[in-house]
Design a protein around this motif. Structure first.
Motif, mmCIF file in Angstrom:
data_model
loop_
_atom_site.group_PDB
_atom_site.id
_atom_site.type_symbol
_atom_site.label_atom_id
_atom_site.label_comp_id
_atom_site.label_asym_id
_atom_site.label_seq_id
_atom_site.Cartn_x
_atom_site.Cartn_y
_atom_site.Cartn_z
ATOM 1 N N ALA A 96 -3.076 -5.291 16.414
ATOM 2 C CA ALA A 96 -4.366 -5.200 17.106
ATOM 3 C C ALA A 96 -5.515 -5.104 16.098
ATOM 4 N N CYS A 97 -5.333 -4.290 15.057
ATOM 5 C CA CYS A 97 -6.368 -4.177 14.018
ATOM 6 C C CYS A 97 -6.578 -5.517 13.315
ATOM 7 N N THR A 98 -5.474 -6.202 13.022
ATOM 8 C CA THR A 98 -5.559 -7.501 12.358
ATOM 9 C C THR A 98 -6.314 -8.505 13.219
ATOM 10 N N ALA A 121 -16.803 -9.664 20.117
ATOM 11 C CA ALA A 121 -17.553 -8.431 19.872
ATOM 12 C C ALA A 121 -17.739 -8.099 18.396
ATOM 13 N N LYS A 122 -16.993 -8.777 17.485
ATOM 14 C CA LYS A 122 -17.097 -8.511 16.040
ATOM 15 C C LYS A 122 -16.968 -7.012 15.749
ATOM 16 N N ILE A 123 -15.762 -6.497 16.026
ATOM 17 C CA ILE A 123 -15.478 -5.057 15.877
ATOM 18 C C ILE A 123 -14.897 -4.792 14.493
ATOM 19 N N GLU A 124 -15.371 -3.745 13.834
ATOM 20 C CA GLU A 124 -14.882 -3.391 12.516
ATOM 21 C C GLU A 124 -13.894 -2.234 12.620
ATOM 22 N N ILE A 125 -12.724 -2.420 11.977
ATOM 23 C CA ILE A 125 -11.681 -1.388 11.940
ATOM 24 C C ILE A 125 -11.426 -1.046 10.477
ATOM 25 N N ASP A 126 -11.347 0.250 10.167
ATOM 26 C CA ASP A 126 -11.072 0.675 8.799
ATOM 27 C C ASP A 126 -9.731 0.100 8.342
ATOM 28 N N ALA A 127 -9.695 -0.500 7.145
ATOM 29 C CA ALA A 127 -8.470 -1.127 6.644
ATOM 30 C C ALA A 127 -7.339 -0.130 6.465
ATOM 31 N N ASP A 128 -7.671 1.156 6.214
ATOM 32 C CA ASP A 128 -6.624 2.162 6.023
ATOM 33 C C ASP A 128 -5.814 2.388 7.301
ATOM 34 N N VAL A 129 -6.428 2.154 8.460
ATOM 35 C CA VAL A 129 -5.690 2.310 9.720
ATOM 36 C C VAL A 129 -4.537 1.306 9.766
ATOM 37 N N LYS A 130 -4.823 0.070 9.379
ATOM 38 C CA LYS A 130 -3.777 -0.959 9.352
ATOM 39 C C LYS A 130 -2.656 -0.566 8.389
ATOM 40 N N THR A 131 -3.020 -0.094 7.210
ATOM 41 C CA THR A 131 -2.025 0.240 6.192
ATOM 42 C C THR A 131 -1.103 1.351 6.661
ATOM 43 N N GLY A 141 4.970 -8.291 23.896
ATOM 44 C CA GLY A 141 3.771 -7.465 23.741
ATOM 45 C C GLY A 141 3.024 -7.704 22.448
ATOM 46 N N ILE A 142 3.739 -7.978 21.357
ATOM 47 C CA ILE A 142 3.076 -8.136 20.063
ATOM 48 C C ILE A 142 2.225 -9.406 20.036
ATOM 49 N N CYS A 143 2.801 -10.517 20.478
ATOM 50 C CA CYS A 143 2.021 -11.759 20.507
ATOM 51 C C CYS A 143 0.864 -11.643 21.498
ATOM 52 N N GLY A 144 1.112 -11.021 22.639
ATOM 53 C CA GLY A 144 0.047 -10.815 23.618
ATOM 54 C C GLY A 144 -1.085 -9.982 23.056
ATOM 55 N N THR A 145 -0.732 -8.927 22.321
ATOM 56 C CA THR A 145 -1.750 -8.075 21.707
ATOM 57 C C THR A 145 -2.578 -8.848 20.694
ATOM 58 N N LEU A 146 -1.927 -9.705 19.901
ATOM 59 C CA LEU A 146 -2.661 -10.472 18.900
ATOM 60 C C LEU A 146 -3.627 -11.462 19.553
ATOM 61 N N ILE A 147 -3.202 -12.107 20.619
ATOM 62 C CA ILE A 147 -4.079 -13.057 21.315
ATOM 63 C C ILE A 147 -5.312 -12.336 21.864
ATOM 64 N N VAL A 148 -5.089 -11.208 22.560
ATOM 65 C CA VAL A 148 -6.198 -10.453 23.152
ATOM 66 C C VAL A 148 -7.141 -9.942 22.065
ATOM 67 N N SER A 149 -6.569 -9.409 20.983
ATOM 68 C CA SER A 149 -7.418 -8.831 19.927
ATOM 69 C C SER A 149 -8.208 -9.914 19.189
ATOM 70 N N LEU A 150 -7.626 -11.117 19.009
ATOM 71 C CA LEU A 150 -8.383 -12.212 18.392
ATOM 72 C C LEU A 150 -9.573 -12.615 19.259
ATOM 73 N N LEU A 151 -9.343 -12.726 20.562
ATOM 74 C CA LEU A 151 -10.424 -13.104 21.470
ATOM 75 C C LEU A 151 -11.509 -12.027 21.507
ATOM 76 N N LEU A 152 -11.090 -10.772 21.597
ATOM 77 C CA LEU A 152 -12.063 -9.675 21.652
ATOM 78 C C LEU A 152 -12.809 -9.554 20.325
ATOM 79 N N GLY A 153 -12.076 -9.731 19.201
ATOM 80 C CA GLY A 153 -12.725 -9.644 17.892
ATOM 81 C C GLY A 153 -13.741 -10.756 17.678
ATOM 82 N N ALA A 154 -13.427 -11.967 18.160
ATOM 83 C CA ALA A 154 -14.368 -13.084 18.026
ATOM 84 C C ALA A 154 -15.616 -12.859 18.860
#
Length: 560
Positions: free
Chosen positions: A455-457, A49-59, A34-47
């Motif tokens: 996902a945020c990353t 749609a260019k979505i901004e996520i607050d850095a504090d959420v990641k932290t 699931g983790i690698c799958g999530t990263l692949i999907v989020s990279l494609l979606l981020g490229a």
């Protein structure tokens, strides 16, 4: 696209759902997870749609993940810091030195930026936590602009994704298929032989969805024919406390089975004990009878944390010998839980301080024994006071900066929370009357924290992914494969030739030093046994703590 940009939480949870769905796709013995799958999907979606996520959420979510990881590994980690486990510790040291050295050499040879080198390290080591510790460390480098920090942090995620894919395939195939051939061993036969040697000819352990067809602790009713005239105490003494008389019926009356009660012909007697002793008791009492209504006694169950120093390092047989209350009260050990692992409740099983044993017996007898050996384990609800203090302390530890030769090194929030999680988890295991963090809750927070962080990353790193792939597309797969093969091969040679680790344990330990759950899953399938897990759990606990610390170390060295 506009909806996703206006509501980043929608994009975040879509990445989780789609990523875990992608992670279920299986190719032979390999699944992405699931983790690698999530990263692949989020990279494609981020490229896209260019979505901004607050850095504090990641932290915040990374702090939850890394603390829970440390909390769960703490008891096992400190328990393995002994002379017996040092040979496995050597394998983890080989892993650390190899991946750090190779990442540094690749960075210098190909002029890689700090983000790409860190991503190669995280992906090739198949350790997702390094993504967090390295990303955080990059954000604290003093000589970078905000734009450079964002770019390099994006490179961490992209390089991690590519190297993880190739590293994962490599470690699964290498440990489960190639290593047994190099060692010239049939893994299934070797695992079976080793288990029989360790257990004195006993059978292997049970899977999580299995139960014993013939449980060790049983109750049987017998008709008194041979024990006429013997007292209850005399009968129990003849079996050295292996069985206890729990009930006696004479005619229509139920009698209290006191030690001086004399049995007479036709009494119905209920005995409880280990299967072998209960069967032997029948040969001394008389024929077994069907269960008679009323000739029964309820048995209570307690989960007891072994907190008393006097029981640490002793076998269950030795504990029974030094605590005769077990025999007198008819109390039996039916399970031993160490962390998340269930150990067989054999007489020769050695318990450690912090182990949780399941006791079964009469309620009065249980209460007397609990006071002698430990305390009733309380793990029914999360202690948020303990959890909050642990994460807060970890965050403070992460702010400390140490300079080595002019190189500033800081653990960051991730490294600090990992250390505090280890300490808080270990301290909780010593006396389990406070700081409860049920395994199901800890696992959920650990998995959810890492998934949201990844996902945020991916969403914020998507725009940097394609330029990096065009620049280093051929290098990343090569690095992912090489950084798995080199430490694994060195560990295979050292573990067998110098450390003399048994072959099934060595293969499992190499999967553990790589923190690869898919690898050990494939190995145990080939072995048709859980024996390789015995090596895996030791190195996995050690590497889970040590590998995340390599992120800040590499960033500090390259950043200087």
């Amino acid at each position: 696209m506009g909806v996703l940009q206006d509501h980043p939480e929608l994009a975040l949870f879509l990445c989780l759902a789609a990523g875990y769905l992608l992670g279920k796709v299986r190719v032979g013995p390999i699944t992405l997870g699931g983790i690698c799958g999530t990263l692949i999907v989020s990279l494609l979606l981020g490229a896209w749609a260019k979505i901004e996520i607050d850095a504090d959420v990641k932290t915040i979510f990374f702090a939850l993940f890394i603390f829970a990881l440390g909390y769960m590994a703490g008891p096992q980690f400190f328990a393995n810091l002994n002379r017996k486990s040092m040979r496995f510790f050597a394998l983890c040291f080989i892993e650390l030195v190899s991946v750090l050295g190779l990442a540094y050499l690749l960075a210098k040879a190909f002029d890689l930026d700090v983000g790409t080198a860190s991503g190669i390290l995280a992906g090739a080591a198949t350790e997702s936590a390094v993504v967090g510790t390295a990303t955080e460390a990059i954000g604290k480098l003093p000589d970078l602009t905000a734009e450079q920090i964002t770019t390099y942090q994006g490179h961490v995620a992209t390089a991690y994704t590519v190297c993880y894919l190739f590293g994962l395939v490599t470690i699964v195939i290498y440990t489960s298929q190639i290593m047994p051939m190099l060692l010239r061993v049939n893994l299934a036969d070797a695992s079976r032989a080793l288990w029989e040697k360790m257990r004195g000819g006993g059978s292997g352990g049970l899977e999580s969805d299995e139960r014993e067809a013939m449980p060790g602790l049983v109750g049987r009713t017998h008709l008194v024919t041979l024990a006429d005239g013997r007292t209850v105490g005399n009968l129990e003494a003849a079996f050295a406390g292996g069985v206890t008389v729990e009930a006696v019926r004479r005619g229509s009356k139920d009698l209290i089975p006191a030690p001086d009660l004399e049995l007479v012909l036709s009494d119905l007697v209920l005995v409880v004990g280990r299967r072998s002793e209960a069967i032997a008791a029948g040969r001394a009492i008389g024929p077994e009878t069907p269960g008679i209504p009323g000739v029964d006694t309820p048995l209570a169950t307690r989960q007891v944390a072994m907190t008393d120093k006097s029981v640490a390092g002793k076998s269950l047989d030795e504990i029974r010998a030094t605590h005769p209350e077990f025999g007198r009260s008819g109390v039996y050990v039916t399970d031993v839980l160490r962390g998340e692992q269930h150990l067989p409740a054999n007489p020769d099983t050695v318990v450690q301080r912090g182990d949780v044993v399941t006791l079964v017996g009469a309620r009065s007898g249980l209460n007397r024994i609990v006071d002698k050996i430990g305390t009733v384990a309380k793990n029914d609800a999360t202690d948020f006071i303990y959890l909050g203090l642990g994460i807060a302390l970890g965050s403070l530890i992460g702010q400390l900066v140490v300079r080595l030769g002019g190189v500033p090194l800081s653990l960051g929030t991730g490294g600090g929370c990992l250390i505090s999680g280890l300490l808080f988890g270990w301290f909780r295991s010593r006396r389990q009357t406070f700081g409860a963090f049920p395994p199901q809750a800890a696992t959920t927070i650990k998995d959810m924290g890492l998934a949201v962080f990844i996902a945020c990353t991916g969403l914020t790193s998507g725009p940097q992914a394609w330029p990096l792939l065009k620049e280093y597309g051929a290098l990343l797969p090569f690095a992912g494969i090489a950084m798995v093969l080199v430490p694994a091969t060195i560990s295979l040679v050292v573990g067998r030739k110098l450390l003399k680790i048994e072959k099934p344990l060595l293969i499992g330990a190499i999967a553990g030093q790589q923190c690869s759950t898919p690898a050990i899953t494939s190995v145990t399938q080939v072995a048709q046994s859980s024996v390789p897990m015995l090596g895996y759990t030791i190195t996995y606990a050690l590497s889970n703590f040590l590998l995340p610390l390599t992120g800040p170390i590499l960033v500090g060295i390259l950043g200087a």
